[in-house]
Scaffold this motif. Structure first.
Motif, PDB file in Angstrom:
ATOM      1  N   ASN A 150     -63.387  43.800  19.302  1.00 34.28           N
ATOM      2  CA  ASN A 150     -62.995  44.795  18.342  1.00 34.28           C
ATOM      3  C   ASN A 150     -64.164  45.577  17.760  1.00 34.28           C
ATOM      4  OD1 ASN A 150     -60.753  45.921  17.285  1.00 34.28           O
ATOM      5  ND2 ASN A 150     -60.000  44.043  16.339  1.00 34.28           N
ATOM      6  N   ARG A 151     -65.317  44.946  17.760  1.00 37.82           N
ATOM      7  CA  ARG A 151     -66.399  45.513  16.971  1.00 37.82           C
ATOM      8  C   ARG A 151     -67.341  46.362  17.809  1.00 37.82           C
ATOM      9  NH1 ARG A 151     -67.944  42.791  11.640  1.00 37.82           N
ATOM     10  NH2 ARG A 151     -65.842  42.968  10.867  1.00 37.82           N
ATOM     11  N   THR A 191     -64.138  52.061  18.515  1.00 38.28           N
ATOM     12  CA  THR A 191     -63.594  51.990  17.150  1.00 38.28           C
ATOM     13  C   THR A 191     -64.522  52.569  16.092  1.00 38.28           C
ATOM     14  OG1 THR A 191     -62.543  49.997  17.929  1.00 38.28           O
ATOM     15  CG2 THR A 191     -62.332  50.501  15.588  1.00 38.28           C
ATOM     16  N   PHE A 246     -64.139  55.977  13.531  1.00 38.46           N
ATOM     17  CA  PHE A 246     -64.223  55.921  12.061  1.00 38.46           C
ATOM     18  C   PHE A 246     -65.225  56.945  11.517  1.00 38.46           C
ATOM     19  CE2 PHE A 246     -61.919  52.424  10.013  1.00 38.46           C
ATOM     20  CZ  PHE A 246     -61.391  51.766  11.102  1.00 38.46           C
ATOM     21  N   VAL A 247     -66.340  57.120  12.212  1.00 35.72           N
ATOM     22  CA  VAL A 247     -67.376  58.000  11.658  1.00 35.72           C
ATOM     23  C   VAL A 247     -67.237  59.442  12.142  1.00 35.72           C
ATOM     24  CG1 VAL A 247     -68.999  56.096  11.433  1.00 35.72           C
ATOM     25  CG2 VAL A 247     -69.093  57.534  13.470  1.00 35.72           C
ATOM     26  N   TYR A 277     -67.095  52.534   5.747  1.00 32.37           N
ATOM     27  CA  TYR A 277     -66.592  51.241   6.211  1.00 32.37           C
ATOM     28  C   TYR A 277     -67.204  50.875   7.558  1.00 32.37           C
ATOM     29  CZ  TYR A 277     -63.270  47.807   8.025  1.00 32.37           C
ATOM     30  OH  TYR A 277     -62.710  46.697   8.574  1.00 32.37           O
ATOM     31  N   ALA A 278     -67.185  51.838   8.483  1.00 28.45           N
ATOM     32  CA  ALA A 278     -67.754  51.564   9.806  1.00 28.45           C
ATOM     33  C   ALA A 278     -69.247  51.257   9.709  1.00 28.45           C
ATOM     34  CB  ALA A 278     -67.517  52.755  10.729  1.00 28.45           C
ATOM     35  N   ARG A 309     -69.536  47.644   8.371  1.00 31.37           N
ATOM     36  CA  ARG A 309     -69.005  46.512   9.129  1.00 31.37           C
ATOM     37  C   ARG A 309     -69.467  46.447  10.584  1.00 31.37           C
ATOM     38  NH1 ARG A 309     -67.743  44.891   4.696  1.00 31.37           N
ATOM     39  NH2 ARG A 309     -65.682  44.144   4.098  1.00 31.37           N
ATOM     40  N   TYR A 310     -69.654  47.598  11.202  1.00 31.28           N
ATOM     41  CA  TYR A 310     -69.924  47.603  12.637  1.00 31.28           C
ATOM     42  C   TYR A 310     -71.403  47.832  12.910  1.00 31.28           C
ATOM     43  CZ  TYR A 310     -64.886  48.125  13.371  1.00 31.28           C
ATOM     44  OH  TYR A 310     -63.532  47.943  13.374  1.00 31.28           O
ATOM     45  N   GLU A 370     -65.773  39.704   4.286  1.00 34.88           N
ATOM     46  CA  GLU A 370     -65.116  40.089   5.538  1.00 34.88           C
ATOM     47  C   GLU A 370     -63.961  39.170   5.911  1.00 34.88           C
ATOM     48  OE1 GLU A 370     -67.465  41.020   8.959  1.00 34.88           O
ATOM     49  OE2 GLU A 370     -69.228  41.456   7.736  1.00 34.88           O
ATOM     50  N   GLU A 373     -60.312  40.357   6.357  1.00 35.31           N
ATOM     51  CA  GLU A 373     -60.122  41.210   7.530  1.00 35.31           C
ATOM     52  C   GLU A 373     -59.989  40.376   8.790  1.00 35.31           C
ATOM     53  OE1 GLU A 373     -63.313  44.075   7.970  1.00 35.31           O
ATOM     54  OE2 GLU A 373     -63.411  44.067   5.781  1.00 35.31           O
ATOM     55  N   GLN A 374     -60.836  39.360   8.870  1.00 35.12           N
ATOM     56  CA  GLN A 374     -60.790  38.519  10.071  1.00 35.12           C
ATOM     57  C   GLN A 374     -59.458  37.802  10.164  1.00 35.12           C
ATOM     58  OE1 GLN A 374     -64.331  36.393   9.225  1.00 35.12           O
ATOM     59  NE2 GLN A 374     -65.630  38.047   9.984  1.00 35.12           N
ATOM     60  N   TRP A 417     -57.070  40.183  11.569  1.00 41.19           N
ATOM     61  CA  TRP A 417     -57.237  40.339  13.027  1.00 41.19           C
ATOM     62  C   TRP A 417     -56.550  39.207  13.772  1.00 41.19           C
ATOM     63  CZ3 TRP A 417     -63.039  41.822  12.565  1.00 41.19           C
ATOM     64  CH2 TRP A 417     -63.121  43.218  12.402  1.00 41.19           C
ATOM     65  N   LEU A 418     -56.681  38.006  13.179  1.00 37.11           N
ATOM     66  CA  LEU A 418     -56.029  36.852  13.796  1.00 37.11           C
ATOM     67  C   LEU A 418     -54.534  37.077  13.900  1.00 37.11           C
ATOM     68  CD1 LEU A 418     -57.680  33.684  12.289  1.00 37.11           C
ATOM     69  CD2 LEU A 418     -57.752  34.495  14.635  1.00 37.11           C
ATOM     70  N   ALA A 452     -53.713  42.408  13.599  1.00 34.64           N
ATOM     71  CA  ALA A 452     -53.866  43.746  13.021  1.00 34.64           C
ATOM     72  C   ALA A 452     -54.922  44.527  13.807  1.00 34.64           C
ATOM     73  CB  ALA A 452     -54.276  43.646  11.559  1.00 34.64           C
ATOM     74  N   ALA A 464     -58.004  47.455  14.061  1.00 38.17           N
ATOM     75  CA  ALA A 464     -59.157  47.729  13.208  1.00 38.17           C
ATOM     76  C   ALA A 464     -58.765  48.647  12.061  1.00 38.17           C
ATOM     77  CB  ALA A 464     -60.282  48.352  14.035  1.00 38.17           C
ATOM     78  N   TRP A 465     -57.960  49.654  12.371  1.00 37.98           N
ATOM     79  CA  TRP A 465     -57.539  50.607  11.344  1.00 37.98           C
ATOM     80  C   TRP A 465     -56.677  49.926  10.282  1.00 37.98           C
ATOM     81  CZ3 TRP A 465     -58.900  55.050   9.433  1.00 37.98           C
ATOM     82  CH2 TRP A 465     -58.030  55.698   8.561  1.00 37.98           C
ATOM     83  N   PHE A 483     -58.708  47.808   7.989  1.00 34.06           N
ATOM     84  CA  PHE A 483     -59.416  48.671   7.047  1.00 34.06           C
ATOM     85  C   PHE A 483     -58.454  49.197   5.983  1.00 34.06           C
ATOM     86  CE2 PHE A 483     -60.177  53.323   6.334  1.00 34.06           C
ATOM     87  CZ  PHE A 483     -61.149  53.189   5.366  1.00 34.06           C
TER      88      PHE A 483
END
Lengths: 319, 279
Positions: A20-21, A25, A29-30, B97-98, B101-102, B170, B173-174, B177-178, B181, B183-184, B187
């Motif tokens: 997912n990361r 994605t 978002f950006v 957010y991105a 988190r990413y 976090e 959120e995790q 995901w489980l 859900a 990513a959007w 968030f």
């Protein structure tokens, strides 16, 4: 039960991180914000640099009805600007010098007064919250209001300052109509504007200095000055540097105070690079010359910004 | 502090801070005093801090002059500032957010450009931006002004919101995901509600920045009824004289909401600007 779930989450986290990361994605978002920034900030910066190599004026810049007809003229705007023998060059060098006076004069006093007040306030004092709120006030007030308020204080006949002077039996001062006094006046207003930021940031830093360092210094027999110079200053140095750089950048960019108090006058004596670029663009409509000014401004700011980012990284990595 | 502060030292500190407080309050106090004065007391050479015959007529005049144009400016400013704040928070939240988190390619470059973009004044980009808006037919419209305001509220909001997202754990959120859900969804439904205070503070600051902006508004808005407050108030300044009584009352009025917001949200601003380098 929750413990097991947490464990499962930890295990799966690795999976989701992979699935997912990565990939598209985060880019989705950006994307909206980044494309807006490219169109509205980075394209105009690039376009401005290109325009500075053209003969653009209001007549050939183009609009809804007329297609652009400006031409590239190479370095001629810059040659004009940097040559003090031409009228444009003469103006450029005096505006640049005034910008230096404006920035150094403003930032030096904003910073040192802010630092001094933070040192005074960094001890248990009754009424500290009141001082803090009152000293923050100039930062909270919109800058255009600040400019109007100071313009009123400086009014030659009915302004507070000249009324005080005449009541004391002194000669009134032409705060805004005499070139040197006008520069002094806009700098004073800008010092007033900039003290709160320096004060609050430095006070915050001082309050975060651990007691153990100061106690150790006292045990080693350090006097007050030595504690300040060799313990406190090195510990808060990154904050001081950040505050100083932001002060320089903001003052360099300060359009409202000058434009609304003196509009660059009298006789261009308080123009700085950003106000004069605006004047060339929207009064004379000499776009080529104006964008040469903004390009020079851009390069100077870029240097300061890179320095600022470095100073931030020194303490906290941009993770 | 490990050392005790002597009485003399405290006295000197009080003295210094009181002087600075007086200096800080002086211009605003003088404007406030002027706003309650009658015209004959304003344009008199007698030094009077307390208005001799306090009056509300300047405030009444501000609201009633030119068929109540002040209401129009107030409405315009509010509209532009509110739209700017809403749009800024909406657009910046996903980006922030991105970034929080990413870890992705180009992330540092992006963060650096948002930081750098804040350093450039409107004066550097205003000419080409004016041309873009001219070509789109947006010069003189509120949409054009809001678009211009995005240039400074977006980078600021992204940085501020990233700081808020960094502080939100976090784990929820995790868990989402489980449960499958996207990513959007994680968030939008999980993290965003938790960031509500941060969104509010960021929105407030964007609002204040737009409310206070002068240069773009002056350049883009050319008709009296489309002015925002700073541009409108400037019409009180004439070539040789100024309606100081109206100016004082009006500036005091427009400052009140800003003061209110500022003192409620100020703590977050300092942290955002120095990126917590004081910690």
């Amino acid at each position: 039960m929750t413990i097991i779930l947490n464990k499962a989450a930890k295990v799966l986290q690795g999976v989701t991180s992979l699935g997912n990361r990565k990939g598209l994605t985060p880019l989705l978002f950006v994307l909206p914000t980044s494309s807006i920034m490219v169109i509205l900030v980075f394209y105009p910066i690039a376009a401005g640099i290109i325009y500075s190599f053209t003969d653009m004026t209001q007549y050939n810049m183009g609009n809804q009805f007329l297609s652009p007809s400006w031409q590239l003229v190479g370095l001629s705007n810059y040659l004009n600007l940097f040559n003090p023998a031409t009228p444009a060059g003469h103006r450029f060098w005096s505006v640049t010098g005034q910008t230096a006076v404006w920035v150094v004069g403003s930032v030096f006093f904003q910073f040192s007064i802010g630092l001094g007040l933070a040192l005074l306030a960094n001890k248990p004092l009754s009424g500290r919250a009141i001082y803090r709120a009152a000293l923050l006030l100039p930062w909270a007030v919109p800058t255009y209001v600040t400019a109007f308020a100071w313009k009123w204080l400086y009014n030659s006949e009915y302004g507070l300052l000249n009324m005080v002077l005449t009541n004391l039996g002194l000669e009134p001062i032409n705060w805004l109509s005499h070139p040197q006094w006008a520069m002094f006046s806009v700098i004073l207003a800008n010092i007033w504007l900039g003290i709160p930021f320096n004060f609050i940031v430095i006070l915050g830093a001082l309050q975060s200095v651990g007691h153990e360092y100061l106690e150790a210094a006292v045990m080693d027999g350090a006097n007050r000055w030595q504690r300040f110079r060799y313990v406190i200053i090195p510990l808060i140095r990154p904050v001081l540097q950040t505050a100083l750089l932001l002060g320089i950048i903001w003052t360099f960019n300060q359009f409202n105070v000058i434009y609304l108090i003196t509009q660059g006058g009298p006789n261009y004596s308080t123009e700085i690079l950003v106000t004069y670029a605006y004047f060339e663009a929207f009064t004379h409509w000499r776009i080529g010359l104006a964008t040469a000014y903004t390009t020079v401004t851009f390069l100077i700011l870029l240097a300061f910004s890179v320095w600022y980012v470095r100073s931030l990284r020194a303490t906290e990595r941009l993770t | 502090m490990p050392t005790r502060t002597s009485a003399l030292e405290r006295l000197l500190s009080h003295l210094g801070l009181t002087l600075a407080t007086l200096f800080a309050l002086l211009p605003i106090t003088w404007v406030l005093s002027t706003s309650f004065k009658k015209k004959e007391h304003i344009f008199s050479t007698r030094l009077e801090l307390i208005p001799p015959e306090p009056t509300l007529e300047n405030y009444v005049n501000v609201f009633t002059m030119q068929n109540g144009i002040f209401w129009r400016w107030l409405f315009n400013s509010f509209l532009v500032a509110a739209l700017t704040a809403l749009l800024a928070v909406l657009l910046a939240a996903a980006t922030a957010y991105a970034l929080s988190r990413y870890r992705f390619r180009g992330r540092r470059v992006l963060m650096f450009s948002f930081l750098i973009a804040q350093m450039f004044p409107g004066a550097v980009i205003i000419v080409p931006l004016y041309q873009i808006l001219l070509r789109l037919g947006l010069v003189g419209s509120f949409v054009g002004l809001v678009v211009a305001y995005m240039t400074f509220v977006l980078p600021f909001s992204v940085w501020m919101l990233k700081g808020f997202f960094d502080t939100i754990p976090e784990e929820p959120e995790q868990a989402a995901w489980l449960d499958g859900a996207s990513a959007w969804q994680a968030f939008w439904y999980i993290t965003l509600p938790q960031a509500a205070p941060g969104l509010a503070v960021t929105g407030f600051f964007s609002f204040v920045n737009a409310w206070n902006e002068f240069m773009f508004a002056m350049t883009l808005m050319s008709r009296n009824e489309t002015y925002t407050l700073p541009v409108g108030l400037r019409t009180f300044i004439h070539q040789w004289d100024t309606d100081w009584q109206l100016m004082s009352a009006a500036t005091f009025l427009v400052t009140i909401p800003v003061l209110f917001i500022f003192f409620r949200a100020q703590r977050h601003l300092v942290g955002g600007l120095t990126l917590g380098s004081g910690k």
